[in-house]
Design an enzyme around this catalytic site. Structure first.
Site, PDB file in Angstrom:
ATOM      1  N   ARG A 107      -1.248  -8.347  -9.014  1.00  0.00           N
ATOM      2  CA  ARG A 107      -2.616  -8.510  -8.531  1.00  0.00           C
ATOM      3  C   ARG A 107      -3.570  -7.786  -9.459  1.00  0.00           C
ATOM      4  NH1 ARG A 107      -1.917 -12.283  -6.339  1.00  0.00           N
ATOM      5  NH2 ARG A 107      -2.178 -12.915  -4.185  1.00  0.00           N
ATOM      6  N   GLU A 110     -11.721 -12.478 -10.935  1.00  0.00           N
ATOM      7  CA  GLU A 110     -11.187 -13.771 -11.375  1.00  0.00           C
ATOM      8  C   GLU A 110     -12.210 -14.867 -11.107  1.00  0.00           C
ATOM      9  OE1 GLU A 110      -7.273 -14.352  -9.710  1.00  0.00           O
ATOM     10  OE2 GLU A 110      -6.484 -12.613 -10.752  1.00  0.00           O
ATOM     11  N   HIS A 112      -3.991 -16.729 -13.666  1.00  0.00           N
ATOM     12  CA  HIS A 112      -3.356 -16.624 -12.334  1.00  0.00           C
ATOM     13  C   HIS A 112      -2.510 -17.866 -12.024  1.00  0.00           C
ATOM     14  CE1 HIS A 112      -3.889 -14.481  -8.212  1.00  0.00           C
ATOM     15  NE2 HIS A 112      -2.688 -15.052  -8.301  1.00  0.00           N
TER      16      HIS A 112
HETATM   17  P1  NAD Z   1       7.045  -8.206  -1.730  1.00  0.00           P
HETATM   18  O1  NAD Z   1       6.269  -7.752  -0.548  1.00  0.00           O
HETATM   19  O2  NAD Z   1       8.327  -8.924  -1.511  1.00  0.00           O
HETATM   20  O3  NAD Z   1       7.333  -6.964  -2.692  1.00  0.00           O
HETATM   21  C1  NAD Z   1       6.383  -5.998  -3.017  1.00  0.00           C
HETATM   22  C2  NAD Z   1       7.126  -4.691  -3.246  1.00  0.00           C
HETATM   23  O4  NAD Z   1       6.186  -3.733  -3.720  1.00  0.00           O
HETATM   24  C3  NAD Z   1       7.755  -4.113  -1.960  1.00  0.00           C
HETATM   25  O5  NAD Z   1       9.145  -3.892  -2.141  1.00  0.00           O
HETATM   26  C4  NAD Z   1       6.999  -2.819  -1.737  1.00  0.00           C
HETATM   27  O6  NAD Z   1       7.827  -1.794  -1.190  1.00  0.00           O
HETATM   28  C5  NAD Z   1       6.578  -2.481  -3.164  1.00  0.00           C
HETATM   29  N1  NAD Z   1       5.505  -1.503  -3.237  1.00  0.00           N
HETATM   30  C6  NAD Z   1       4.497  -1.279  -2.364  1.00  0.00           C
HETATM   31  N2  NAD Z   1       3.737  -0.237  -2.781  1.00  0.00           N
HETATM   32  C7  NAD Z   1       4.298   0.201  -3.942  1.00  0.00           C
HETATM   33  C8  NAD Z   1       3.975   1.247  -4.838  1.00  0.00           C
HETATM   34  N3  NAD Z   1       2.940   2.057  -4.621  1.00  0.00           N
HETATM   35  N4  NAD Z   1       4.751   1.393  -5.931  1.00  0.00           N
HETATM   36  C9  NAD Z   1       5.813   0.580  -6.170  1.00  0.00           C
HETATM   37  N5  NAD Z   1       6.177  -0.410  -5.337  1.00  0.00           N
HETATM   38  C10 NAD Z   1       5.411  -0.607  -4.240  1.00  0.00           C
HETATM   39  O7  NAD Z   1       6.038  -9.114  -2.574  1.00  0.00           O
HETATM   40  P2  NAD Z   1       6.408 -10.203  -3.679  1.00  0.00           P
HETATM   41  O8  NAD Z   1       6.503 -11.528  -3.040  1.00  0.00           O
HETATM   42  O9  NAD Z   1       7.508  -9.716  -4.503  1.00  0.00           O
HETATM   43  O10 NAD Z   1       5.026 -10.190  -4.521  1.00  0.00           O
HETATM   44  C11 NAD Z   1       4.746  -9.137  -5.435  1.00  0.00           C
HETATM   45  C12 NAD Z   1       3.338  -9.264  -5.984  1.00  0.00           C
HETATM   46  O11 NAD Z   1       3.191 -10.494  -6.685  1.00  0.00           O
HETATM   47  C13 NAD Z   1       2.229  -9.244  -4.932  1.00  0.00           C
HETATM   48  O12 NAD Z   1       1.157  -8.462  -5.417  1.00  0.00           O
HETATM   49  C14 NAD Z   1       1.788 -10.675  -4.871  1.00  0.00           C
HETATM   50  O13 NAD Z   1       0.458 -10.789  -4.440  1.00  0.00           O
HETATM   51  C15 NAD Z   1       1.958 -11.070  -6.318  1.00  0.00           C
HETATM   52  N6  NAD Z   1       2.012 -12.521  -6.541  1.00  0.00           N
HETATM   53  C16 NAD Z   1       1.373 -13.014  -7.632  1.00  0.00           C
HETATM   54  C17 NAD Z   1       1.418 -14.396  -7.881  1.00  0.00           C
HETATM   55  C18 NAD Z   1       0.746 -14.960  -9.098  1.00  0.00           C
HETATM   56  O14 NAD Z   1       0.341 -16.102  -9.055  1.00  0.00           O
HETATM   57  N7  NAD Z   1       0.639 -14.241 -10.188  1.00  0.00           N
HETATM   58  C19 NAD Z   1       2.084 -15.256  -7.004  1.00  0.00           C
HETATM   59  C20 NAD Z   1       2.747 -14.700  -5.921  1.00  0.00           C
HETATM   60  C21 NAD Z   1       2.705 -13.322  -5.691  1.00  0.00           C
END
Ligand code: NAD
Length: 300
Positions: free
Chosen positions: A229, A258, A276
């Site tokens: 993000r 964005e 993105h």
């Molecule tokens: P998820 O909830 O499965 O995993 C996120 C992980 O981050 C969790 O295990 C959580 O414990 C950990 N976390 C929380 N705070 C933290 C910190 N301070 N330090 C380290 N780890 C921490 O989510 P996901 O489905 O794996 O998605 C991850 C990220 O990818 C999200 O930010 C999501 O919005 C983003 N995303 C981006 C796109 C894109 O188009 N680029 C698409 C989908 C998701």
């Protein structure tokens, strides 16, 4: 159910919802003030990341029962406020993990082999073979920050595909055994990784989490990739880090604003940007659509 689709979802999903007997209106790109006026007519709104469902929209949505975010991050929705109004908020968390992980690995390969710069150079009629000496991912150290769905998938590709040594930092995860991830503290990860990939949510705590102090700890020949993000990486600090050789390169798929304001970062050869597109694959979009349809079919 009267459903407003306010960001683009696949046509097949819209048709399936109509075939299930729902009254579906597709109106994408609505300005917020327009959305505030029309939302009262709907029981459910389906959004991606563009539509912001803030307090004013929730207050205006007197009939709203369900908000569906096609995708993972729900930071465009005031989730707690919606819940306080008995509105259910759902997302499609698993649908795009593989696509995002593949993009993160793609950025690592692209940075390591200067793919975007070499392509540009060729298209300018040049043949700069010596300039583009790169390095392999094979057996390098991959540091994953955030070991959720996408982080683990990225770890899996790195470990099984490139024999990488995977380090992970996540305050809420104590163990990942398949693929084997060595859980370390953040400082160790920053200091030891050749590739750092971010897969954590944007929260008050993670805002600007990767800034000058963190860049100073990274290896000078390391690469940073964020498909998580915008706002987790401090973009001004990243610009300085890249200009001053604190790290070797970086790729961002997500930005503080964005679309981003095209500043100096976008002039650097060791910076790669994508708009993105983490979940922008046919497969992820189809899975998102299927999950949206099943959320609505199962809604009681
Ligand atoms: P998820 O909830 O499965 O995993 C996120 C992980 O981050 C969790 O295990 C959580 O414990 C950990 N976390 C929380 N705070 C933290 C910190 N301070 N330090 C380290 N780890 C921490 O989510 P996901 O489905 O794996 O998605 C991850 C990220 O990818 C999200 O930010 C999501 O919005 C983003 N995303 C981006 C796109 C894109 O188009 N680029 C698409 C989908 C998701």
């Amino acid at each position: 159910m009267r459903i407003l689709v306010s960001d683009k979802i696949s046509e097949s999903a819209v048709n399936k919802l109509k075939n299930l007997g729902h009254d579906v209106t597709v109106k994408t790109g609505l300005p917020p003030e327009e959305l505030e006026k029309v939302i009262v007519d709907f029981d459910c709104i389906i959004v991606r990341s563009a539509t912001k469902v803030r307090k004013n929209i929730i207050d205006a949505g007197k009939n709203l029962k369900l908000i569906i975010r096609g995708g993972v991050g729900v930071d465009n929705i005031d989730v707690e406020y919606a819940k306080s109004k008995n509105i259910e908020v759902r997302n499609t968390p698993a649908a795009s993990s593989e696509s995002v992980a593949e993009l993160a690995i793609g950025h690592m390969l692209s940075l390591s082999r200067s793919l975007t710069v070499a392509d540009k150079s060729m298209k300018e009629g040049k043949w700069e073979k010596k300039k583009f000496q790169g390095n392999e991912l094979y057996k390098k150290t991959l540091g994953i920050i955030g070991l959720g769905r996408i982080g683990r998938e990225t770890a899996r590709i790195g470990f099984y595909g490139f024999d990488m040594n995977v380090l992970g930092y996540d305050p809420y995860v104590k163990e990942v055994s398949k693929p084997p991830v060595k859980i370390v503290d953040l400082d160790t990860l920053l200091k030891e990784s050749d590739y750092i990939s971010l897969h954590l949510p944007l929260t008050e705590e993670t805002k600007n989490m990767i800034s000058t102090e963190q860049f100073k700890k990274m290896k000078k020949n390391s690469f940073l990739v964020s498909c998580a993000r915008g706002g987790i990486v401090d973009e001004n600090a990243l610009l300085d880090a890249l200009k001053n050789g604190l790290i070797r390169g970086a790729a961002l798929d997500v930005f503080q604003t964005e679309p981003p304001v095209a500043g100096e970062l976008f002039t650097l050869e060791n910076f790669v940007a994508t708009p993105h597109i983490g979940a922008q694959t046919f497969e992820a979009q189809e899975r998102i659509a299927e999950e949206i349809v099943s959320i609505i079919s199962e809604y009681k």
